[in-house]
Design an enzyme around this catalytic site. Sequence first.
Site, mmCIF file in Angstrom:
data_model
loop_
_atom_site.group_PDB
_atom_site.id
_atom_site.type_symbol
_atom_site.label_atom_id
_atom_site.label_comp_id
_atom_site.label_asym_id
_atom_site.label_seq_id
_atom_site.Cartn_x
_atom_site.Cartn_y
_atom_site.Cartn_z
ATOM 1 N N LYS A 1 14.174 44.979 -58.832
ATOM 2 C CA LYS A 1 14.745 45.529 -60.291
ATOM 3 C C LYS A 1 15.235 46.629 -60.251
ATOM 4 O O LYS A 1 16.959 46.731 -60.396
ATOM 5 C CB LYS A 1 13.674 44.949 -61.584
ATOM 6 C CG LYS A 1 12.932 43.986 -61.744
ATOM 7 C CD LYS A 1 12.311 43.398 -62.727
ATOM 8 C CE LYS A 1 11.708 41.992 -63.391
ATOM 9 N NZ LYS A 1 10.163 41.808 -63.874
ATOM 10 N N ALA B 1 11.002 47.784 -64.327
ATOM 11 C CA ALA B 1 9.502 47.337 -64.712
ATOM 12 C C ALA B 1 9.759 46.277 -64.278
ATOM 13 O O ALA B 1 9.719 45.270 -64.747
ATOM 14 C CB ALA B 1 9.572 48.008 -65.967
ATOM 15 N N ASP B 2 8.141 46.263 -64.835
ATOM 16 C CA ASP B 2 8.120 44.513 -64.273
ATOM 17 C C ASP B 2 5.761 44.400 -65.002
ATOM 18 O O ASP B 2 5.662 45.724 -64.699
ATOM 19 C CB ASP B 2 8.043 43.817 -63.613
ATOM 20 C CG ASP B 2 7.695 42.516 -63.056
ATOM 21 O OD1 ASP B 2 7.836 41.512 -63.906
ATOM 22 O OD2 ASP B 2 6.108 42.114 -62.806
ATOM 23 N N THR B 3 5.555 43.876 -66.331
ATOM 24 C CA THR B 3 4.858 43.358 -66.465
ATOM 25 C C THR B 3 3.714 42.355 -66.400
ATOM 26 O O THR B 3 4.577 41.299 -65.904
ATOM 27 C CB THR B 3 4.882 44.265 -68.395
ATOM 28 O OG1 THR B 3 4.932 45.068 -67.530
ATOM 29 C CG2 THR B 3 3.115 43.649 -68.190
#
Length: 189
Positions: free
Chosen positions: A53, A69-71
Site C-alpha cells: 500500500k 497500514a493494514d490490520t
Amino acid sequence: MTKPLILASQSPRRKELLDLLQLPYSIIVSEVEEKLNRNFSPEENVQWLAKQKAKAVADLHPHAIVIGADTMVCLDGECLGKPQDQEEAASMLRRLSGRSHSVITAVSIQAENHSETFYDKTEVAFWSLSEEEIWTYIETKEPMDKAGAYGIQGRGALFVKKIDGDYYSVMGLPISKTMRALRHFDIRA
C-alpha cells in the site's frame, strides 16, 4: 524543507489517529488489492500488505514520506478480514464470542532513500455474546467495514473483556510506534 507526509489509507480511524500527531499530511488512497499469500504467516501477510500500500503511493510521489497500514484479526491461525455481508459478520462474531484473538497491525513507511516496516500484535478477549447482541450490533452497520467485524472504538467496545497490548493498534494504527519510526525520517510531532 520537510518532505510531504502522505497517509495511504481511506480508514477514518487511521486518519483520526494520525491527527493526534498534529502534523500536516494528505491522504492518497492506495489501490492495492488485499489478497493474502497462503505461504505467509499472518505477521508476514500484514507487513507485506502495508508495504504494498505504501509503495504504490510512494512510487507515484517519490519525494514524499508515505505511511501504509493494514490490520488483521486472527483466531485459531485464520485471519478474519472484513465481512462480505451480515451473515458473515454474524459468523465472525460468533467465533470471537467468549474467546481471545490476536489483532495484528502493520505499518510501512516509504521514502525515496529509506523504508521501515513493522507490526504490532495485541491480544483481545471477548465476553460471550448472545445472538441478540450480535444482531443488534450488526444492525448498526458498524462491523461491516472492519476486520473481524467489530470496531473497538465504537459499540464493539462493549464486547471486549480484556485487552493486552496497544489499544490504538487494534483501532488500526499503533500511533506511538509510528511516531517513533517517523523520527527516522526526520519527522517530529
